[in-house]
Design a protein around this motif. Structure first.
Motif, PDB file in Angstrom:
ATOM      1  N   SER A   1     -31.929   7.144  42.768  1.00 12.04           N
ATOM      2  CA  SER A   1     -31.264   7.744  43.924  1.00 12.04           C
ATOM      3  C   SER A   1     -30.820   9.163  43.621  1.00 12.04           C
ATOM      4  O   SER A   1     -30.998  10.076  44.445  1.00 12.04           O
ATOM      5  CB  SER A   1     -30.053   6.884  44.317  1.00 12.04           C
ATOM      6  OG  SER A   1     -29.308   7.500  45.341  1.00 12.04           O
TER       7      SER A   1
ATOM      8  N   SER B   1     -30.449   8.120  49.440  1.00 11.59           N
ATOM      9  CA  SER B   1     -29.393   7.111  49.371  1.00 11.59           C
ATOM     10  C   SER B   1     -29.871   5.838  48.676  1.00 11.59           C
ATOM     11  O   SER B   1     -31.057   5.476  48.752  1.00 11.59           O
ATOM     12  CB  SER B   1     -28.889   6.762  50.774  1.00 11.59           C
ATOM     13  OG  SER B   1     -29.876   6.054  51.487  1.00 11.59           O
TER      14      SER B   1
ATOM     15  N   TYR C   1     -29.190   2.870  49.500  1.00 15.58           N
ATOM     16  CA  TYR C   1     -29.621   1.914  50.524  1.00 15.58           C
ATOM     17  C   TYR C   1     -31.105   2.093  50.864  1.00 15.58           C
ATOM     18  O   TYR C   1     -31.860   1.113  50.926  1.00 15.58           O
ATOM     19  CB  TYR C   1     -28.777   2.099  51.788  1.00 15.58           C
ATOM     20  CG  TYR C   1     -29.333   1.387  53.003  1.00 15.58           C
ATOM     21  CD1 TYR C   1     -29.183   0.012  53.165  1.00 15.58           C
ATOM     22  CD2 TYR C   1     -30.051   2.101  53.974  1.00 15.58           C
ATOM     23  CE1 TYR C   1     -29.718  -0.641  54.267  1.00 15.58           C
ATOM     24  CE2 TYR C   1     -30.582   1.459  55.073  1.00 15.58           C
ATOM     25  CZ  TYR C   1     -30.420   0.093  55.220  1.00 15.58           C
ATOM     26  OH  TYR C   1     -30.947  -0.554  56.299  1.00 15.58           O
ATOM     27  N   LEU C   2     -31.527   3.343  51.059  1.00 22.37           N
ATOM     28  CA  LEU C   2     -32.912   3.610  51.436  1.00 22.37           C
ATOM     29  C   LEU C   2     -33.858   3.312  50.276  1.00 22.37           C
ATOM     30  O   LEU C   2     -34.962   2.786  50.471  1.00 22.37           O
ATOM     31  CB  LEU C   2     -33.063   5.060  51.887  1.00 22.37           C
ATOM     32  CG  LEU C   2     -34.316   5.423  52.682  1.00 22.37           C
ATOM     33  CD1 LEU C   2     -34.465   4.506  53.880  1.00 22.37           C
ATOM     34  CD2 LEU C   2     -34.270   6.883  53.123  1.00 22.37           C
TER      35      LEU C   2
ATOM     36  N   ARG D   1     -33.352   1.062  47.907  1.00 17.06           N
ATOM     37  CA  ARG D   1     -33.440  -0.393  47.782  1.00 17.06           C
ATOM     38  C   ARG D   1     -34.355  -0.980  48.868  1.00 17.06           C
ATOM     39  O   ARG D   1     -35.125  -1.907  48.621  1.00 17.06           O
ATOM     40  CB  ARG D   1     -32.048  -1.017  47.885  1.00 17.06           C
ATOM     41  CG  ARG D   1     -32.030  -2.526  47.626  1.00 17.06           C
ATOM     42  CD  ARG D   1     -30.641  -3.088  47.812  1.00 17.06           C
ATOM     43  NE  ARG D   1     -29.692  -2.522  46.881  1.00 17.06           N
ATOM     44  CZ  ARG D   1     -29.538  -2.931  45.617  1.00 17.06           C
ATOM     45  NH1 ARG D   1     -30.306  -3.910  45.160  1.00 17.06           N
ATOM     46  NH2 ARG D   1     -28.647  -2.384  44.834  1.00 17.06           N
ATOM     47  N   LYS D   2     -34.284  -0.420  50.074  1.00 18.89           N
ATOM     48  CA  LYS D   2     -35.118  -0.893  51.177  1.00 18.89           C
ATOM     49  C   LYS D   2     -36.592  -0.752  50.839  1.00 18.89           C
ATOM     50  O   LYS D   2     -37.388  -1.684  51.052  1.00 18.89           O
ATOM     51  CB  LYS D   2     -34.781  -0.090  52.443  1.00 18.89           C
ATOM     52  CG  LYS D   2     -35.604  -0.476  53.652  1.00 18.89           C
ATOM     53  CD  LYS D   2     -35.216   0.373  54.861  1.00 18.89           C
ATOM     54  CE  LYS D   2     -36.084   0.039  56.062  1.00 18.89           C
ATOM     55  NZ  LYS D   2     -35.716   0.878  57.248  1.00 18.89           N
TER      56      LYS D   2
END
Length: 359
Positions: free
Chosen positions: A34, A40, A42-43, A45-46
């Motif tokens: 990251s 981010s 979150y992105l 991990r997605k």
């Protein structure tokens, strides 16, 4: 998000990062990825979860995330278009798709390279760690330079793939090359018209390299194709064909040109139901869509579609590159030919091979 990345570019940036940072096939910690990409957590991990579902990554309990064994052993190859082409992906989608599909089936990681100067290519090869390249082109003009800079100087196998490569450079002197066999295609076309009794053939094309070869093959049967029977502009098709019909009993038409030829030809034949020459044209979706507007016109498609042909040629190029990477970087050239699909023509060809005369 890091400046310069759009949401659609994150997946590509993450894939590139993994290939260059997965040392022992284990991915760096999520926070490091990251931070380095400026994206981010979150992105990140997605996308990692999506890559895990696709079988690219796997999770080992309390250890981390790893490349799957199949992925960690894959080699990276590049696909190159001639940088002088304005819209290669639009103008030549079938040959690109054929090469991509065939390389993917061999579990290669594929990078499509873009550059403005030929001198930039060796730098890309080194920075991306490529083990081979497929160069898609229409001519072999830059072949000596390419082979020297890539195959010889940098030790990277380079396979050329395209339509007209052997028309600009002798087949015997061109290594690591897959191209259309224009000589045999011209013979197949000439045989096709002769098999159906055609003697007065009109040729529609735009600077087609096959015209000279087609004329030579027709001459072997005593059929002449004069200059006035060659039409090179689609907007002249109607008037020229009308004038030719007054002078010759036109019984055959070969279309070897662009979409405008098909559209104008179908419209002309629809307006003149009294003329029904034997037609030889490309079998592709665009032609079939135009033909649906004129249900009164029947055309026997005697060769496989360009799309199927390009996929076969892409398979040849991928196989040649695989041999060059694993065995010997210098491979003998190969010619590729359309397959005849019209039953009556195939029967005539087989009869001719057995020594029979025209059916």
């Amino acid at each position: 998000m890091k400046k310069g990345f759009t949401k659609n570019e994150v997946r590509k940036a993450l894939s590139d990062y993994i290939r260059t940072h997965a040392g022992t096939d284990r991915l760096p910690p999520l926070r490091d990825i990251s931070r380095d990409l400026g994206v981010s957590i979150y992105l990140i991990r997605k996308h990692l979860d999506a890559m895990q579902r696709e079988g690219i990554l796997q999770t080992r309990n309390r250890i981390g995330m790893f490349l799957t064994p199949q992925q960690s052993q894959r080699q990276t190859v590049g696909i190159v278009f001639n940088p002088e082409w304005a819209n290669p992906y639009i103008d030549f989608p079938d040959i690109y798709a054929g090469v991509i599909s065939s390389l993917a089936q061999r579990f290669y990681l594929i990078r499509t390279l873009s550059f403005k100067k030929l001198s930039d290519l060796p730098k890309l090869v080194r920075s991306l760690g490529l083990t081979g390249i497929v160069w898609i082109d229409k001519t072999a003009v830059n072949l000596p330079v390419l082979m020297d800079r890539i195959s010889v100087k940098h030790g990277i196998p380079l396979v050329l793939c395209g339509q007209n490569l052997f028309l600009t450079r002798p087949f015997g002197k061109t290594t690591n090359t897959v191209s259309l066999d224009w000589e045999k295609l011209a013979k197949l076309r000439a045989d096709y018209f002769v098999a159906h009794g055609c003697r007065h053939i009109v040729y529609f094309a735009v600077n087609s390299p096959s015209l000279k070869l087609f004329r030579a093959e027709l001459a072997k049967y005593g059929i002449e194709l004069p200059d006035e029977m060659v039409i090179s502009r689609a907007d002249e098709l109607g008037p020229r064909l009308s004038a030719l019909r007054r002078k010759y009993p036109v019984d055959g038409i070969l279309v070897d040109g662009l979409a405008g030829f098909y559209e104008n030809l179908f419209a002309f034949l629809h307006q003149h139901p009294d003329i029904r020459p034997l037609l030889s044209i490309e079998d592709n979706p665009q032609v079939r869509n135009q033909l649906q507007l004129y249900p009164d016109i029947e055309i026997p498609f005697q060769f496989e579609s360009w799309r199927d042909f390009y996929f076969r040629m892409g398979e040849q190029a991928a196989a040649m590159l695989e041999r060059a990477i694993t065995d010997n970087p210098i491979q003998p050239s190969e010619k590729s030919l359309f397959e005849a699909v019209e039953p009556n023509f195939i029967q005539w060809k087989n009869h001719k091979k057995q020594g029979g005369k025209q059916l």
